[in-house]
Design a protein around this motif. Structure first.
Motif, mmCIF file in Angstrom:
data_model
loop_
_atom_site.group_PDB
_atom_site.id
_atom_site.type_symbol
_atom_site.label_atom_id
_atom_site.label_comp_id
_atom_site.label_asym_id
_atom_site.label_seq_id
_atom_site.Cartn_x
_atom_site.Cartn_y
_atom_site.Cartn_z
ATOM 1 N N LEU A 154 0.834 -1.203 0.000
ATOM 2 C CA LEU A 154 0.000 0.000 0.000
ATOM 3 C C LEU A 154 0.868 1.253 0.000
ATOM 4 N N LEU A 155 1.821 1.323 0.907
ATOM 5 C CA LEU A 155 2.668 2.511 1.018
ATOM 6 C C LEU A 155 3.527 2.703 -0.227
ATOM 7 N N ARG A 156 4.050 1.616 -0.779
ATOM 8 C CA ARG A 156 4.850 1.714 -2.007
ATOM 9 C C ARG A 156 3.993 2.219 -3.165
ATOM 10 N N THR A 157 2.757 1.720 -3.263
ATOM 11 C CA THR A 157 1.864 2.138 -4.351
ATOM 12 C C THR A 157 1.513 3.619 -4.227
ATOM 13 N N ILE A 158 1.264 4.072 -3.013
ATOM 14 C CA ILE A 158 0.983 5.498 -2.799
ATOM 15 C C ILE A 158 2.156 6.338 -3.280
ATOM 16 N N ASP A 159 3.373 5.925 -2.907
ATOM 17 C CA ASP A 159 4.574 6.662 -3.318
ATOM 18 C C ASP A 159 4.767 6.621 -4.830
ATOM 19 N N GLU A 160 4.591 5.440 -5.444
ATOM 20 C CA GLU A 160 4.787 5.299 -6.889
ATOM 21 C C GLU A 160 3.799 6.151 -7.681
ATOM 22 N N LYS A 161 2.614 6.340 -7.139
ATOM 23 C CA LYS A 161 1.605 7.156 -7.829
ATOM 24 C C LYS A 161 1.773 8.642 -7.520
ATOM 25 N N GLY A 162 2.755 8.962 -6.689
ATOM 26 C CA GLY A 162 3.021 10.357 -6.360
ATOM 27 C C GLY A 162 1.918 11.006 -5.534
ATOM 28 N N LEU A 163 1.253 10.191 -4.714
ATOM 29 C CA LEU A 163 0.153 10.701 -3.903
ATOM 30 C C LEU A 163 0.614 10.960 -2.477
ATOM 31 N N VAL A 164 -0.194 11.712 -1.752
ATOM 32 C CA VAL A 164 0.054 12.002 -0.345
ATOM 33 C C VAL A 164 -0.820 11.059 0.470
ATOM 34 N N ASP A 165 -0.269 10.526 1.567
ATOM 35 C CA ASP A 165 -1.004 9.575 2.404
ATOM 36 C C ASP A 165 -2.392 10.081 2.776
ATOM 37 N N SER A 166 -2.472 11.329 3.255
ATOM 38 C CA SER A 166 -3.752 11.871 3.723
ATOM 39 C C SER A 166 -4.773 11.944 2.589
ATOM 40 N N GLU A 167 -4.307 12.231 1.394
ATOM 41 C CA GLU A 167 -5.183 12.281 0.223
ATOM 42 C C GLU A 167 -5.814 10.907 -0.030
ATOM 43 N N VAL A 168 -5.024 9.861 0.122
ATOM 44 C CA VAL A 168 -5.490 8.499 -0.147
ATOM 45 C C VAL A 168 -6.449 8.021 0.936
#
Length: 168
Positions: free
Chosen positions: A64-78
């Motif tokens: 999950l955390l790797r996918t968030i980073d790879e998509k260039g997203l912010v944790d809170s946004e997700v």
């Protein structure tokens, strides 16, 4: 607001085409006992604990955390888009072995706009899968294959078909 009649008809057709009732599942196993034999073989094939650990892959949290980073997203946004509270997300982030509920995993898959294969992989990392014998899973699969990742639309359809909703 419930899904439009056209959308509801499309979902119903998708359910009719993809939903497998328990009766069909059991009859397949009765007609093909070799399926059970192959499962017995797998269970009898012994491996050492070290072999098992060498085959462990990323946990749900790590993926999950790797996918968030790879998509260039912010944790809170997700987690906001998935309708997951900050405390639960923090628990997932800080405890790599944490096992969330299936609804939480699906909510994250929708928030990340994952395709069906990516969604199944994320679910498997948490010990789940989308099953053709679950109406709610078939509805979720319909939306993902249609490229519709809006949790509100998915929840409206789940409610319309009397299924449990996603998110918090």
């Amino acid at each position: 607001m419930s899904p439009s009649n056209n959308m509801k008809l499309r979902i119903q057709q998708y359910i009719n085409d993809n939903y497998i009732s328990d009766i069909i599942s059991y009859s397949i196993l009765e007609e093909q006992p070799d399926i059970l034999q192959s499962e017995i073989y797998i269970q009898e094939n012994k491996r050492s604990l070290e072999d098992v650990f060498n085959q462990v892959h990323e946990t749900f949290s790590e993926l999950l955390l790797r996918t968030i980073d790879e998509k260039g997203l912010v944790d809170s946004e997700v987690y906001k888009k998935a309708h997951i509270d900050r405390k639960l997300f923090s628990k997932i982030r800080n405890h790599p072995e944490y096992r969330p509920s299936k609804a939480t995993v699906v909510a994250f898959a929708l928030a990340l706009q994952l395709d069906l294969d990516e969604t199944q992989d994320l679910l498997l990392r948490a010990g789940f899968a989308l099953s053709p014998s679950s109406k709610s899973d078939v509805i979720i699969q319909f939306f993902i294959t249609e490229g519709i990742h809006d949790i509100f639309q998915v929840n409206e359809a789940l409610i319309a078909f009397e299924q449990p909703v996603l998110g918090g």
